[in-house]
Design a protein around this motif. Structure first.
Motif, PDB file in Angstrom:
ATOM      1  N   GLY A 257       0.782  -1.211   0.042  1.00  0.00           N
ATOM      2  CA  GLY A 257      -0.018   0.078  -0.204  1.00  0.00           C
ATOM      3  C   GLY A 257       0.966   1.207  -0.101  1.00  0.00           C
ATOM      4  N   TYR A 258       2.053   1.060   0.020  1.00  0.00           N
ATOM      5  CA  TYR A 258       3.073   2.451  -0.147  1.00  0.00           C
ATOM      6  C   TYR A 258       3.271   2.755  -1.417  1.00  0.00           C
ATOM      7  CZ  TYR A 258       4.456   0.771   4.636  1.00  0.00           C
ATOM      8  OH  TYR A 258       4.561   0.420   5.716  1.00  0.00           O
ATOM      9  N   PRO A 259       3.316   4.017  -1.874  1.00  0.00           N
ATOM     10  CA  PRO A 259       3.860   4.436  -3.253  1.00  0.00           C
ATOM     11  C   PRO A 259       5.311   3.982  -3.285  1.00  0.00           C
ATOM     12  CG  PRO A 259       3.993   6.334  -1.610  1.00  0.00           C
ATOM     13  CD  PRO A 259       3.440   5.169  -0.721  1.00  0.00           C
ATOM     14  N   ALA A 260       5.818   3.892  -4.714  1.00  0.00           N
ATOM     15  CA  ALA A 260       7.126   3.535  -4.832  1.00  0.00           C
ATOM     16  C   ALA A 260       8.301   4.409  -4.474  1.00  0.00           C
ATOM     17  CB  ALA A 260       7.327   3.357  -6.569  1.00  0.00           C
ATOM     18  N   PHE A 261       9.181   3.749  -3.731  1.00  0.00           N
ATOM     19  CA  PHE A 261      10.357   4.557  -3.052  1.00  0.00           C
ATOM     20  C   PHE A 261      11.779   3.905  -3.106  1.00  0.00           C
ATOM     21  CE2 PHE A 261       8.225   2.499   0.532  1.00  0.00           C
ATOM     22  CZ  PHE A 261       9.288   2.166   1.116  1.00  0.00           C
ATOM     23  N   TRP A 262      12.586   4.601  -3.076  1.00  0.00           N
ATOM     24  CA  TRP A 262      14.129   4.190  -2.825  1.00  0.00           C
ATOM     25  C   TRP A 262      14.309   4.148  -1.305  1.00  0.00           C
ATOM     26  CZ3 TRP A 262      16.849   1.245  -5.987  1.00  0.00           C
ATOM     27  CH2 TRP A 262      16.602   1.197  -7.255  1.00  0.00           C
ATOM     28  N   ALA A 263      14.943   3.361  -0.530  1.00  0.00           N
ATOM     29  CA  ALA A 263      15.440   3.761   0.907  1.00  0.00           C
ATOM     30  C   ALA A 263      16.750   3.166   0.933  1.00  0.00           C
ATOM     31  CB  ALA A 263      14.305   2.727   1.701  1.00  0.00           C
TER      32      ALA A 263
END
Lengths: 293, 385
Positions: A257-263
């Motif tokens: 349920g998160y937007p796409a992201f880099w961590a």
């Protein structure tokens, strides 16, 4: 053995997602590494003031009644470069033992304090903070006092919207700090990590290239370190030339349920907990990984 | 080392050679007695009261990190087209003393061998013309040559005497593309700005000469290093340092002193020991010859190189030039005062302690004190302690 983390959304144009909640989870999963202080910096260029001639000078003021209790105070400044009025204000504040200056903010919100990340959230509600990218830090003090001025992230009063979190030691801190102080840059703590933020600002003022600034720092700095630096247009992970401190990057394509992201983080557990476990890789020693907006 | 100390050492050795009987007093004790008589013990012992802070020894060891220690240094500022790169921060310094041909020849062979066999390029300051060398030569000059070709060395050294020296430097700068180092005297604060403006690539502070002059009488070599470095920093205040080097020369005869000087701000050390080895061997040892003396010099330099790598490694650095005053501590108030070194266990300099004391007293008594007044009071308390 500090814990560091950073997140940048793939879709930068919709920064209404509570990135603070993700950073909170990443920090909590690394809390075992450090418990002295916690801090975050979140960048939001939509909800911030669009006027170029405006930013805040942020500082922490110790409570006159309760020792060890600090409140974040922001003083509005109407210029993009330090004015005489601001220089005087900073000079007055830096002489006050109850004040810890934490930097200038325009699109950035920086909060830090003593204690655990849950204490920070209780005080500043960091879970609800929205933005396009941000960084977090958990500190265990090795070389300087446990007080808010030595907590991370570090920023400067020379240039708004730059924040740095660091794990390791800059062993030639004293040499670098002397060089920068000789150039006229102010320092507000005794923590070696502050020198990274000031060094990057010096480089950015010279040529404006963040990649070159990191390369210069890797060349000039000595000691074991990994740091994450954020500006309003970038998020970077940097490791020393011998790779003596951990630093990993992972991608969440939009799961849970998160937007796409880099961590990016110190420990793998921090990437796992937010589902950033695709394309996981360690940053190469002596190199920087930079995401730009 | 001053001539009287040298005399004590030599006479002790000769005495032993002549009598063949063991001494009842060591050479060190003899020197100490000599110093006591001349009341200079206080300044001599300053070297020994400084220790290096091993704070970073608390770290876990990182083998790859510790194995790479940079000792190399480049000499030459922006305007210098042909920079000189040394493998370690030493330049053999002849102290402007006339050296015998045999000793010089041994030294030249040693420096060539170090450059070829051990990849160790050291510099040499000397007036002599040295042909077919593999090491970097800094020629000492005192007058302008008619032809550029006469500057047959990688670098030049000249002495600052008066305002004419600046004109001399300007003229040479136009013709010579290598680094130019300028020897300064005890009045350096007056002219260091114009000197650097004119294009000097580095300054040489001969601490023995400077501490023998009026302004620095009774002060230690460390004070000279600190003051010259401070003057250079002041010159660059608010600007980028474009690579000026500070070379110090004088009584720097072992690794400890080299490291302590470097931590206080020296970039290069003028080293005389190699010449002493050459001189002593050629003079006093019947069996020595032109081949064995260079061997001894090479072994000494390579041992020193190893030691110089060891100290920054132990302090957690991978670059020798990252040493700073923050790495030093002292057990002596005198040393803290002379070189602004923090006192062991307190981690503050003596000056800082006095300043804090004044602040506390003023705040307790409600006394308003401006910066100038406070500075005057600090100086007074430090002078009449």
């Amino acid at each position: 053995m500090c814990g560091i983390c950073g997140i940048i959304l793939k879709d930068h144009n919709n920064p209404n997602f509570s990135i603070g909640a993700l950073l909170y989870q990443m920090m909590e999963s690394q809390q075992v590494r450090a418990q002295d202080s916690a801090g975050i910096a979140i960048f939001n260029n939509i909800n911030s003031h669009n006027n170029d001639l405006f930013y805040n000078l942020a500082y922490l003021m110790e409570s006159p009644t309760e020792i060890g209790e600090y409140d974040l105070i922001e003083k509005k400044v109407s210029t993009t470069i330090p004015s005489n009025e601001q220089v005087q204000l900073i000079s007055r504040l830096s002489e006050d033992n109850r004040v810890s200056i934490i930097g200038c903010e325009k699109e950035m919100k920086l909060v830090k304090n003593l204690g655990l990340v849950k204490d920070l959230d209780k005080k500043y509600n960091i879970k609800s903070m929205k933005g396009s990218h941000g960084i977090g830090h958990l500190r265990i003090a090795t070389s300087s006092k446990v007080d808010p001025s030595n907590a991370h992230p570090f920023s400067t009063t020379v240039m708004p919207d730059i924040a740095v979190v660091h794990n390791g030691e800059i062993s030639n801190y004293s040499k670098l700090r002397n060089l920068l102080e000789n150039k006229g840059y102010p320092f507000y703590s005794n923590c070696d990590s502050e020198v990274i933020a000031v060094f990057l600002v010096d480089q950015l003022l010279k040529h404006g290239d963040i990649q070159r600034a990191h390369d210069e720092f890797i060349q000039k700095a000595d000691g074991p370190f990994t740091y994450i630096a954020a500006t309003n247009h970038s998020l970077s992970l940097i490791r020393d030339k011998f790779g003596t401190r951990k630093g990993i990057v992972g991608y969440n394509p939009g799961k849970n349920g998160y937007p796409a992201f880099w961590a990016m983080a110190t420990d793998l557990s921090a990437l796992d907990i937010v589902g950033a476990n695709e394309y996981v890789k360690a940053a190469s020693p002596g190199k920087s990984i930079i995401f730009t907006i | 080392m001053n001539p009287r100390d040298k005399f004590v050492i030599r006479s002790s050795i000769l005495e032993l050679a002549e009598t063949g009987t063991p001494r009842n007093i060591s050479i060190d004790d003899k020197l100490r007695n000599e110093h006591k008589e001349r009341e200079i013990e206080k300044t001599i012992n300053i070297w020994d009261s400084i220790t290096a802070l091993g704070a970073q020894l608390s770290r876990p060891p990182y083998d790859p990190y510790r194995e790479i220690i940079n000792l190399g240094i480049s000499i030459g500022r922006k305007q210098c087209l042909n920079k000189v790169v040394l493998s370690m921060p030493l330049i053999i310094y002849d102290n402007a003393i006339k050296i015998e041909e045999t000793s010089l020849e041994s030294l030249h062979i040693a420096l060539d061998r170090l450059a070829i066999d051990s990849n160790t390029n050291l510099g040499l300051i000397s007036e002599n013309e040295i042909k077919n060398r593999k090491f970097s030569h800094f020629k000492r000059i005192n007058k302008k040559s008619a032809k550029v070709e006469d500057y047959d060395s990688e670098g030049l050294v000249l002495q600052y005497n008066d305002d004419k020296s600046l004109q001399f430097l300007t003229d040479i700068r136009r013709e010579f593309n290598g680094p130019i180092l300028v020897e300064i005297d005890d009045d350096f604060q007056k002219y260091i700005g114009p000197l650097l403006d004119t294009g000097a690539d580095g300054v040489i502070a001969d601490t023995i000469k400077i501490t023998n002059n009026a302004r620095y009488k009774g002060k230690h070599a460390l004070r000279v290093i600190r003051d010259v470095r401070y003057a250079i920093n002041q010159y660059y205040a608010g600007r980028e340092n474009d690579g000026i080097v500070l070379m110090v020369a004088g009584d720097f005869n072992n690794t400890g002193r080299i490291v302590k000087s470097a931590a206080l701000g020296a970039d290069i050390i003028g080293y005389y020991t190699s010449l002493l080895i050459a001189n002593a061997a050629n003079h006093y040892e019947i069996s020595s010859n032109i081949h064995t003396v260079p061997d001894r010099i090479c072994r000494h330099i390579l041992a020193t190189k190893g030691e110089l790598k060891g100290v920054p490694a132990a302090l957690g650095y991978s670059d020798f030039y990252n040493l700073s005053p923050a790495d030093l501590r002292t057990s002596s108030i005198e040393t803290s005062l002379q070189a602004d070194i923090a006192i062991e266990g307190i981690d503050k300099t003596y000056r800082q302690i006095i300043e804090e004391l004044i602040d506390e007293y003023a705040s307790e008594k409600g006394i308003e004190m401006n910066k100038e007044k406070k500075r005057e009071l600090v100086v007074q308390l430090l002078t009449h302690r």
